[in-house]
Design a protein around this motif. Structure first.
Motif, PDB file in Angstrom:
ATOM      1  N   TYR A  44      18.579 -39.226  16.245  1.00  0.00           N
ATOM      2  CA  TYR A  44      19.055 -38.442  17.377  1.00  0.00           C
ATOM      3  C   TYR A  44      19.329 -39.367  18.557  1.00  0.00           C
ATOM      4  CZ  TYR A  44      13.989 -38.814  17.232  1.00  0.00           C
ATOM      5  OH  TYR A  44      12.716 -39.300  17.039  1.00  0.00           O
ATOM      6  N   LEU A  91      23.471 -33.765  26.112  1.00  0.00           N
ATOM      7  CA  LEU A  91      23.300 -33.180  24.785  1.00  0.00           C
ATOM      8  C   LEU A  91      22.651 -34.189  23.849  1.00  0.00           C
ATOM      9  CD1 LEU A  91      26.494 -33.212  22.587  1.00  0.00           C
ATOM     10  CD2 LEU A  91      26.381 -34.488  24.735  1.00  0.00           C
ATOM     11  N   TRP A  92      22.067 -33.648  22.774  1.00  0.00           N
ATOM     12  CA  TRP A  92      21.577 -34.476  21.676  1.00  0.00           C
ATOM     13  C   TRP A  92      22.651 -34.534  20.597  1.00  0.00           C
ATOM     14  CZ3 TRP A  92      17.250 -37.143  22.406  1.00  0.00           C
ATOM     15  CH2 TRP A  92      16.248 -36.626  23.228  1.00  0.00           C
ATOM     16  N   ARG A 148      22.469 -29.307  21.085  1.00  0.00           N
ATOM     17  CA  ARG A 148      22.486 -30.278  19.994  1.00  0.00           C
ATOM     18  C   ARG A 148      23.820 -30.171  19.262  1.00  0.00           C
ATOM     19  NH1 ARG A 148      16.407 -29.899  17.231  1.00  0.00           N
ATOM     20  NH2 ARG A 148      15.247 -29.648  19.205  1.00  0.00           N
ATOM     21  N   SER A 168      25.939 -32.051  15.875  1.00  0.00           N
ATOM     22  CA  SER A 168      25.877 -33.005  14.776  1.00  0.00           C
ATOM     23  C   SER A 168      26.880 -34.139  15.008  1.00  0.00           C
ATOM     24  CB  SER A 168      26.167 -32.323  13.439  1.00  0.00           C
ATOM     25  OG  SER A 168      27.547 -31.995  13.333  1.00  0.00           O
ATOM     26  N   GLU A 215      13.013 -33.888  26.674  1.00  0.00           N
ATOM     27  CA  GLU A 215      13.850 -33.053  27.543  1.00  0.00           C
ATOM     28  C   GLU A 215      13.142 -32.748  28.850  1.00  0.00           C
ATOM     29  OE1 GLU A 215      16.278 -30.719  23.963  1.00  0.00           O
ATOM     30  OE2 GLU A 215      14.606 -29.747  24.991  1.00  0.00           O
ATOM     31  N   LEU A 225      20.424 -39.263  22.784  1.00  0.00           N
ATOM     32  CA  LEU A 225      20.625 -38.468  23.989  1.00  0.00           C
ATOM     33  C   LEU A 225      21.843 -39.019  24.714  1.00  0.00           C
ATOM     34  CD1 LEU A 225      19.678 -36.173  25.805  1.00  0.00           C
ATOM     35  CD2 LEU A 225      18.341 -37.850  27.088  1.00  0.00           C
ATOM     36  N   THR A 271      22.901 -35.397  16.670  1.00  0.00           N
ATOM     37  CA  THR A 271      21.953 -35.491  15.560  1.00  0.00           C
ATOM     38  C   THR A 271      22.691 -35.686  14.235  1.00  0.00           C
ATOM     39  OG1 THR A 271      21.955 -33.105  15.184  1.00  0.00           O
ATOM     40  CG2 THR A 271      20.379 -33.948  16.803  1.00  0.00           C
ATOM     41  N   ASP A 314      11.404 -31.807  16.179  1.00  0.00           N
ATOM     42  CA  ASP A 314      11.193 -30.734  17.148  1.00  0.00           C
ATOM     43  C   ASP A 314       9.919 -30.891  17.953  1.00  0.00           C
ATOM     44  OD1 ASP A 314      13.584 -29.442  16.675  1.00  0.00           O
ATOM     45  OD2 ASP A 314      12.776 -28.266  15.016  1.00  0.00           O
ATOM     46  N   LEU A 356      11.842 -34.090  20.717  1.00  0.00           N
ATOM     47  CA  LEU A 356      12.945 -33.757  21.619  1.00  0.00           C
ATOM     48  C   LEU A 356      12.519 -32.881  22.798  1.00  0.00           C
ATOM     49  CD1 LEU A 356      14.555 -35.228  19.499  1.00  0.00           C
ATOM     50  CD2 LEU A 356      16.216 -33.362  19.494  1.00  0.00           C
TER      51      LEU A 356
END
Length: 585
Positions: free
Chosen positions: A474, A427-428, A274, A276, A253, A476, A430, A246, A249
């Motif tokens: 992660y 989007l990410w 985000r 998964s 961004e 992108l 993860t 955190d 990211l």
């Protein structure tokens, strides 16, 4: 006549009556009523130059020049005569009357026209890439690329990063794609490897206390090529100490958001969504999902379980997956196209492609005989079927089902025009698995790389259920393209040795291949993490190109060859002798 230069792109009606000195290439030449008109082009723009027959010396030069001659022109800016303006063209209201001309160089007739949208085979464009790069649309791409690179440097500099170069000649790494190897003359029989990424060096820079590092660097991978891959590519690479996900990211961004706003006019809301890895695979069959259109995958395992459709029921009972894809309007596909799509999903391991069409309320499919009327109704309900749809189904190992239907989804999205090009999907992804099992090598391999840290809450699974361990990784994803990826790294020697062990490396092998890293971890290593973005992929998206070759100045073909320089090429026997290398044949 070299003097103070006026760039063509700076001209306007405000220059009327002024003398200017222009330098550039002849874009086109035409004659009309004894007057010669030349469109002169430099990298900033194009303007019409007039050669008046009243000036014999200048006019004589105008007679002999041809397209792509390189000129210097001293002349006077004037407004175009009434009726000759070109309002749809930049600088269409002015022209330059030539008063003195110098021809620096003549030019043969080019193998293709130097203009945007030229219709010529790509192999010809790549062979004469220096001519292809003269086209305004490509020059604009590289002006943008320069601007993006400077933007990245300014942003990271203001955020406290140091730009530090890492070596190109390094040791070969055993994980990931194949390395490009460079023989050492002074160490016969030994080889350097060109870096696939600066991964190990940037981690060592964190051990060294640099805390925030970046570079825009070339990377090299000897892998099969495709539209978004090249054997050598450029990476925006960075690493930070004392950070968690955190911290990284949001910083990225803001950078990516500013780049898309400034260079593509696209405002992307932050924070980015985000998702998964498992959700992405279950819904879209891809860890780089394109969210610009729907068509999500549907689990039909509970529907087919216990039915007469044994080809699917047995797969589900044995622990496999059965999933479906609804394609609106797909009932119009002829059988021959469905057969081709069956071959298509076979490329991803699927042993077959079942289907059902719903047209004017009538169901058609070779598999319907295996279902009762109630089971058919339940299948349609779960799939959300509507009139005009085709429903595709695949059963098998989970990864095979995901890959098959995920790629089929993209193919159908393109074929039926479902992708909204005006939308930006960012989007990410993860919570990737830390490891996967390689059936060919009969061992675990790292999903990203072996230096990625596992999630703390999954550490207890490392021994008994390593495939269930999630990584602090992660990616992108932009418009279905992986733009970049990163992770929090392992910073503890014991944990790194443990992961090496899971990958099949004993202590001796780990020391031989990564002993320098393990030693570094013994001298106080901060927690750290980072990310790398593919600059070429970023430019491909920003410029709206479909192929990465269009945003690289001198790219390779799909066979990793340079048509212009004819590389790779044989070398002289003396060079091979110096390197103690003997080739076959």
């Amino acid at each position: 006549m070299l003097s103070v230069r006026t760039e063509i792109g700076t001209l306007s009606s405000a220059n009327i009556g002024q003398a200017v000195h222009l330098y550039g290439w002849v874009n086109t030449r035409r004659a009309h009523a004894d007057v010669i008109f030349v469109d002169l082009r430099d990298r900033s723009g194009l303007v019409q130059v007039v050669f008046d027959p009243g000036d014999e010396a200048v006019y004589a030069e105008g007679v002999r020049i041809r397209p792509e001659f390189v000129l210097a022109v001293r002349g006077l800016v004037r407004r175009r005569p009434e009726g000759t303006e070109n309002p749809g063209k930049l600088l269409g209201d002015i022209e330059v009357v030539a008063q003195e001309v110098t021809v620096f160089n003549s030019a043969q007739t080019p193998p293709f026209m130097i203009r945007d949208g030229v219709d010529v085979d790509e192999s010809v464009r790549l062979k004469y890439r220096y001519l292809d790069l003269r086209r305004p649309e490509l020059q604009e791409v590289f002006r943008m690329r320069h601007g993006v690179m400077q933007k990245v440097r300014r942003y990271l500099d203001e955020a406290g990063f140091l730009e530090i170069e890492t070596p190109f000649l390094t040791a070969s790494t055993p994980e990931g794609a194949r390395d490009y190897l460079v023989p050492s003359r002074v160490n016969p029989g030994s080889f350097y490897a060109l870096p696939q990424s600066p991964q190990l060096f940037k981690q060592l820079l964190m051990v060294a206390g640099m805390e925030k590092y970046f570079q825009i660097t070339r990377c090299f991978r000897d892998e099969d090529l495709r539209a978004d891959r090249q054997p050598e590519f450029t990476q925006i690479d960075l690493e930070m100490s004392f950070v968690e996900i955190d911290d990284i990211l949001p910083l990225m961004e803001k950078l990516i958001g500013e780049i898309f706003s400034e260079f593509a006019g696209k405002d992307i809301p932050v924070p980015f969504p985000r998702m998964s890895y498992r959700e992405a695979m279950n819904r879209f069959g891809s860890d780089r999902p394109d969210l610009r259109f729907g068509m999500e995958l549907v689990d039909v395992g509970n529907v087919v379980r216990g039915t007469g459709f044994q080809a699917f029921a047995q797969v589900v009972e044995s622990g496999g997956r059965a999933m479906g894809l609804r394609v609106p309007g797909g009932a119009s596909l002829p059988r021959r196209e469905i057969d081709k799509l069956t071959e298509f999903v076979g490329l991803f391991g699927a042993k077959g492609l079942a289907y059902v069409t719903l047209n004017d309320g009538e169901l058609k499919s070779p598999i319907l005989k295996f279902f009762t009327e109630g089971e058919r109704a339940e299948l349609l309900r779960v799939m959300g079927a509507q009139d005009g749809d085709i429903l595709f189904f695949v059963a098998g190992p989970e990864i095979v089902v995901w890959n098959s239907l995920g790629n089929l989804r993209l193919e159908m999205g393109r074929r039926f025009g479902m992708i909204d090009q005006s939308v930006m999907s960012v989007l990410w992804v993860t919570d990737f698995p830390l490891l996967e099992y390689d059936e060919k090598e009969k061992r675990y391999v790292a999903i990203h790389h072996p230096f990625t840290a596992p999630r703390a809450e999954d550490l207890e699974k490392l021994t008994e259920a390593p495939l269930e361990v999630r990584a602090l990784a992660y990616d992108l994803v932009v418009n279905g393209t992986e733009l970049g990826g990163g992770s929090i790294r392992i910073h503890d020697r014991a944990m790194q040795e443990r992961v090496f062990g899971l990958l099949g490396m004993d202590e001796e092998q780990a020391t031989e291949k990564f002993g320098f890293l393990l030693d570094a971890f013994s001298y106080g290593t901060p927690p750290h993490g980072g990310i790398a973005f593919g600059l070429d992929r970023l430019m491909m998206i920003l410029s709206g190109r479909d192929n990465i070759r269009d945003v690289i100045a001198f790219p390779k073909t799909q066979s990793a060859a340079c048509l212009m320089t004819r590389a790779p090429a044989p070398v002289a026997p003396m060079q091979l002798r110096d390197l103690r290398i003997r080739t076959e044949g």
